[in-house]
Structures are given as C-alpha cells and as structure tokens.
Design a protein around this motif. Sequence first.
Motif, PDB file in Angstrom:
ATOM      1  N   THR A  72      26.084  -8.131  28.464  1.00 40.04           N
ATOM      2  CA  THR A  72      25.550  -8.592  29.748  1.00 40.04           C
ATOM      3  C   THR A  72      24.433  -7.673  30.234  1.00 40.04           C
ATOM      4  O   THR A  72      23.368  -8.147  30.658  1.00 40.04           O
ATOM      5  CB  THR A  72      26.689  -8.679  30.779  1.00 40.04           C
ATOM      6  OG1 THR A  72      27.686  -9.580  30.282  1.00 40.04           O
ATOM      7  CG2 THR A  72      26.177  -9.157  32.131  1.00 40.04           C
ATOM      8  N   HIS A 126      25.510 -16.311  28.185  1.00 44.57           N
ATOM      9  CA  HIS A 126      24.215 -15.923  28.754  1.00 44.57           C
ATOM     10  C   HIS A 126      23.056 -16.781  28.242  1.00 44.57           C
ATOM     11  O   HIS A 126      22.152 -17.097  29.004  1.00 44.57           O
ATOM     12  CB  HIS A 126      23.932 -14.445  28.479  1.00 44.57           C
ATOM     13  CG  HIS A 126      24.846 -13.531  29.215  1.00 44.57           C
ATOM     14  ND1 HIS A 126      24.960 -13.529  30.585  1.00 44.57           N
ATOM     15  CD2 HIS A 126      25.713 -12.592  28.776  1.00 44.57           C
ATOM     16  CE1 HIS A 126      25.845 -12.627  30.965  1.00 44.57           C
ATOM     17  NE2 HIS A 126      26.319 -12.054  29.888  1.00 44.57           N
ATOM     18  N   CYS A 155      31.639 -11.188  32.179  1.00 44.13           N
ATOM     19  CA  CYS A 155      30.224 -11.561  32.071  1.00 44.13           C
ATOM     20  C   CYS A 155      29.665 -12.012  33.423  1.00 44.13           C
ATOM     21  O   CYS A 155      28.537 -11.644  33.780  1.00 44.13           O
ATOM     22  CB  CYS A 155      30.045 -12.657  31.017  1.00 44.13           C
ATOM     23  SG  CYS A 155      30.339 -12.091  29.329  1.00 44.13           S
ATOM     24  N   THR A 159      27.014  -9.841  35.556  1.00 43.41           N
ATOM     25  CA  THR A 159      25.745 -10.507  35.852  1.00 43.41           C
ATOM     26  C   THR A 159      25.381 -10.232  37.311  1.00 43.41           C
ATOM     27  O   THR A 159      24.232  -9.885  37.621  1.00 43.41           O
ATOM     28  CB  THR A 159      25.834 -12.016  35.564  1.00 43.41           C
ATOM     29  OG1 THR A 159      25.904 -12.197  34.147  1.00 43.41           O
ATOM     30  CG2 THR A 159      24.642 -12.770  36.122  1.00 43.41           C
TER      31      THR A 159
END
Length: 181
Positions: A72, A126, A155, A159
């Motif tokens: 990430t 992603h 994740c 983020t």
Amino acid sequence: MRLKWLSTDEMSADQKTVYDESIASKRGKPPEPMMAWLHSPEMAKHATRLGAFLRYDTSLTPALSELAILVTARHWTAHFEWYAHKKMALDGGLSPDIIEDIKQRRTPSFTDPKARVIYDVAKSLHEARGLSQPLHDEAVKLLGERGLVEIIGLCGYYTMVSMTLNTYDFGLPDGQISELA
C-alpha cells in the motif's frame, strides 16, 4: 508540512482525550497521521482504534501484515509510511529481498503461499480495485474469510494513512532520505 501540529495545550478536551488514548495504547504514542486527524476528534478516535487493531490484533503474523502495508505504501508512494513500516517489516521477519522488490515495483518471489496471495490481493485491490473470483477463492482458502477481510482492512486503512501523509506532506525524521522515487 502543510498542517500545524497542535500542542497538548492547544487541544480541545475531545482532542486531548483521543491523544491520551493513543499514548495509552499498545503504540505508546500517537500515530503520525493522527496529528492531522485530530482536527476531527471523532474521526481520529475511530481511525486510531481501527489502526491499533489492524497493527496488533489481526489473525496475521507481523510479516504478513507488513507485507500488505508496504504494498500500500508503495502504491501511494507514501514516503513516511514506507520509512516507518520497512523497519517494522524487517523486524517482523519479512525478507529484505521481498521489500526491495516491492520498492522497485517488481513482483517478489515467494516461498510462502500466504505471503504470495497477500501480495496478489493487495496489488489487485489497489490496481484493479477488486479481486477476480479465482484470486478471491485462493485467498479464502489460504487465509480464511477473516484473513481476507483483515487484508482488505489493512489496505484500506493504510490507503487513508497514505492519503493523509501525502496530502499534509509529512516529512521524514531529520537526516532521513526517502527510498522511494
């Protein structure tokens, strides 16, 4: 840095409560992005609690959690996040070769099928913004539903951390230079 850090004397009662809770947690100090989130104390409270759970209380080993976090951090080119979590990944037992490959945006070679599927899941979340059915099924088989949900949580949370760090231009500690191009 684009944001003035609040001293404890400048904090409202709600901000100070969240700040003090973060110090009393397993972290022992406020996470860096929380200093921005404190401008919304209720958000800061929930985000730091979620972050503490994801860092310390998932079903995943530290190396596997840090793998998802580094994927990430690299996706977002989050310099501070990479700086902080590379050391945690090494301390948690993640191979330096895997870390280097992620830094260089190369697909690492994995001997652990769980690590490989975590890498694949994080990359897919992603880049493809979801998982194919075969990847989903493999992740559930290797990690269980709980493990997959926790990888998605890692994740997603990191983020938000990356966006915060990048938006407010959090710098590295004095004397440190980013490894990410």
